[in-house]
Design a protein around this motif. Structure first.
Motif, PDB file in Angstrom:
ATOM      1  N   TYR A  83       0.799  -1.229   0.000  1.00  0.00           N
ATOM      2  CA  TYR A  83       0.000   0.000   0.000  1.00  0.00           C
ATOM      3  C   TYR A  83       0.833   1.281   0.000  1.00  0.00           C
ATOM      4  O   TYR A  83       0.533   2.206  -0.767  1.00  0.00           O
ATOM      5  N   PRO A  84       1.844   1.438   0.862  1.00  0.00           N
ATOM      6  CA  PRO A  84       2.588   2.707   0.883  1.00  0.00           C
ATOM      7  C   PRO A  84       3.187   3.085  -0.472  1.00  0.00           C
ATOM      8  O   PRO A  84       3.095   4.240  -0.901  1.00  0.00           O
ATOM      9  N   LYS A  85       3.821   2.120  -1.139  1.00  0.00           N
ATOM     10  CA  LYS A  85       4.409   2.400  -2.448  1.00  0.00           C
ATOM     11  C   LYS A  85       3.340   2.765  -3.461  1.00  0.00           C
ATOM     12  O   LYS A  85       3.529   3.695  -4.274  1.00  0.00           O
ATOM     13  N   ALA A  86       2.202   2.055  -3.418  1.00  0.00           N
ATOM     14  CA  ALA A  86       1.107   2.361  -4.335  1.00  0.00           C
ATOM     15  C   ALA A  86       0.567   3.772  -4.094  1.00  0.00           C
ATOM     16  O   ALA A  86       0.281   4.517  -5.027  1.00  0.00           O
ATOM     17  N   LEU A  87       0.437   4.154  -2.827  1.00  0.00           N
ATOM     18  CA  LEU A  87      -0.072   5.482  -2.490  1.00  0.00           C
ATOM     19  C   LEU A  87       0.866   6.584  -2.991  1.00  0.00           C
ATOM     20  O   LEU A  87       0.416   7.621  -3.490  1.00  0.00           O
ATOM     21  N   VAL A  88       2.161   6.353  -2.857  1.00  0.00           N
ATOM     22  CA  VAL A  88       3.142   7.328  -3.357  1.00  0.00           C
ATOM     23  C   VAL A  88       3.035   7.455  -4.873  1.00  0.00           C
ATOM     24  O   VAL A  88       3.098   8.556  -5.425  1.00  0.00           O
ATOM     25  N   ASN A  89       2.845   6.326  -5.559  1.00  0.00           N
ATOM     26  CA  ASN A  89       2.756   6.352  -7.021  1.00  0.00           C
ATOM     27  C   ASN A  89       1.539   7.126  -7.511  1.00  0.00           C
ATOM     28  O   ASN A  89       1.583   7.766  -8.562  1.00  0.00           O
ATOM     29  N   PHE A  90       0.438   7.047  -6.765  1.00  0.00           N
ATOM     30  CA  PHE A  90      -0.768   7.763  -7.167  1.00  0.00           C
ATOM     31  C   PHE A  90      -0.554   9.282  -7.158  1.00  0.00           C
ATOM     32  O   PHE A  90      -1.206  10.014  -7.910  1.00  0.00           O
ATOM     33  N   LEU A  91       0.346   9.748  -6.296  1.00  0.00           N
ATOM     34  CA  LEU A  91       0.591  11.182  -6.158  1.00  0.00           C
ATOM     35  C   LEU A  91       1.808  11.648  -6.947  1.00  0.00           C
ATOM     36  O   LEU A  91       2.127  12.837  -6.946  1.00  0.00           O
ATOM     37  N   SER A  92       2.481  10.722  -7.597  1.00  0.00           N
ATOM     38  CA  SER A  92       3.720  11.059  -8.295  1.00  0.00           C
ATOM     39  C   SER A  92       3.584  10.773  -9.785  1.00  0.00           C
ATOM     40  O   SER A  92       2.918   9.824 -10.199  1.00  0.00           O
ATOM     41  N   SER A  93       4.241  11.600 -10.583  1.00  0.00           N
ATOM     42  CA  SER A  93       4.268  11.352 -12.021  1.00  0.00           C
ATOM     43  C   SER A  93       5.243  10.235 -12.361  1.00  0.00           C
ATOM     44  O   SER A  93       5.106   9.566 -13.388  1.00  0.00           O
ATOM     45  N   SER A  94       6.228  10.037 -11.512  1.00  0.00           N
ATOM     46  CA  SER A  94       7.195   8.958 -11.695  1.00  0.00           C
ATOM     47  C   SER A  94       6.779   7.769 -10.837  1.00  0.00           C
ATOM     48  O   SER A  94       6.687   7.870  -9.616  1.00  0.00           O
ATOM     49  N   LYS A  95       6.533   6.647 -11.481  1.00  0.00           N
ATOM     50  CA  LYS A  95       6.086   5.448 -10.773  1.00  0.00           C
ATOM     51  C   LYS A  95       7.171   4.378 -10.811  1.00  0.00           C
ATOM     52  O   LYS A  95       6.895   3.175 -10.922  1.00  0.00           O
ATOM     53  N   VAL A  96       8.409   4.837 -10.709  1.00  0.00           N
ATOM     54  CA  VAL A  96       9.566   3.950 -10.856  1.00  0.00           C
ATOM     55  C   VAL A  96       9.840   3.201  -9.561  1.00  0.00           C
ATOM     56  O   VAL A  96       9.701   3.736  -8.462  1.00  0.00           O
ATOM     57  N   ILE A  97      10.229   1.927  -9.699  1.00  0.00           N
ATOM     58  CA  ILE A  97      10.726   1.133  -8.587  1.00  0.00           C
ATOM     59  C   ILE A  97      11.984   0.424  -9.072  1.00  0.00           C
ATOM     60  O   ILE A  97      12.028  -0.081 -10.197  1.00  0.00           O
ATOM     61  N   THR A  98      13.017   0.427  -8.274  1.00  0.00           N
ATOM     62  CA  THR A  98      14.281  -0.173  -8.687  1.00  0.00           C
ATOM     63  C   THR A  98      14.149  -1.684  -8.808  1.00  0.00           C
ATOM     64  O   THR A  98      13.216  -2.294  -8.272  1.00  0.00           O
ATOM     65  N   PHE A  99      15.095  -2.288  -9.504  1.00  0.00           N
ATOM     66  CA  PHE A  99      15.108  -3.741  -9.676  1.00  0.00           C
ATOM     67  C   PHE A  99      15.176  -4.435  -8.317  1.00  0.00           C
ATOM     68  O   PHE A  99      14.415  -5.361  -8.035  1.00  0.00           O
TER      69      PHE A  99
END
Length: 295
Positions: A83-99
């Motif tokens: 959930y935390p990562k998903a919530l950050v992505n909703f508010l960010s234009s960059s939805k990047v996650i490292t390998f």
């Protein structure tokens, strides 16, 4: 199955992924953010309440409450992985996650969800011993035995997670880096692999199949014996009391396996979109169902 043998694909290893599970405009992103935030708050508050009440209350220190406390802890951790990562992505234009971040998220999500499945089976066995062999219950389910059962669940979940993460991230990802999901999971990752994924899919399907079949058999056999034992009782009040002791566990099992059955009943058509939607609320069952539909 992922495409392979295409010389036009880039052979440069990917260093990061983009989580594209939340497509749409600002209004859609805001709606998804509100939905995920509400679900996460409910999950955190609900599970923390269960853990605190069981810890502070002097009465519920039976094995059933010990297992329930661990189940709440696992659900809390599982929710906190995605959930935390998903919530950050909703508010960010960059939805990047490292390998590395993607591999870590998949490992811990798999670990927590698989442990939940094992723990549900352990709780069914606990109710079986408590109702069918009440005189042996204090010995059969003493604190040391309960601790070993929980530890065994964690060990089994850890082994499963290591295998799933290893077989997934040993594949070469050299085409698109856009994951069609809210978080890193095996089915969308397999679609990005630029090699033959047959062996990985079969192994992952076998792992999930064993977990589902094994835990389901334990639950069904345990409650089969429980039902027969209760029906043989002459006291209606005694039947009601024994059935009520299984209420919380039956509810949890029904939610998990009910979702699993519904997802499988819909078939493989649209399974990825179904998996994205179902995974929001019932991660363990949706994980196994979407995993087996890819193989």
């Amino acid at each position: 199955m992922s495409p392979h043998g295409n010389r036009n694909l880039s052979v440069t290893p990917l260093q990061e992924f983009v989580l594209d599970g939340s497509e749409g405009g600002l209004q859609t992103q805001a709606l998804l953010f509100a939905l995920f935030l509400a679900l996460y708050v409910v999950a955190v508050l609900g599970n923390l309440t269960v853990i605190v009440v069981i810890t502070l209350d002097a009465h519920p220190h039976s094995p059933m409450y010990f297992f329930l406390k661990n189940l709440s802890f696992l659900d809390l951790c599982c929710s906190s992985v995605i959930y935390p990562k998903a919530l950050v992505n909703f508010l960010s234009s960059s939805k990047v996650i490292t390998f590395a971040g993607c591999a870590t998220q998949l490992f811990f999500f798999s670990l927590m969800c698989t442990n939940q499945g094992f723990l549900l089976a352990v709780m069914a066995y606990d109710r079986f011993v408590a109702i069918c062999s009440p005189l042996r219950y204090p010995i059969s389910m003493c604190p040391s035995v309960c601790a070993r059962l929980v530890l065994g669940s964690y060990c089994g979940g850890c082994l499963s997670s290591i295998l799933q993460a290893s077989f997934t991230f040993s594949l070469p990802f050299c085409s698109s880096n856009h994951i069609d999901h809210f978080f890193c999971d095996v089915p969308p990752l397999l679609k990005l692999a630029c090699a033959d994924t047959t062996i990985s899919e079969l192994v992952l399907f076998g792992i999930c199949g064993l977990i589902i079949v094994g835990t389901t058999l334990v639950v069904l056999v345990s409650y089969g014996y429980i039902t027969v034992t209760i029906l043989r009782m002459r006291s209606g009040g005694g039947r009601h009391k024994l059935f009520s002791t299984c209420g919380s566990h039956v509810t949890a099992v029904s939610l998990c396996y009910g979702t699993l059955f519904v997802t499988h009943a819909k078939g493989a058509v649209g399974s990825m979109e179904q998996g994205k939607a179902v995974s929001v609320s019932t991660p363990w069952s949706s994980r196994c169902s979407t995993r087996s539909s890819t193989a």
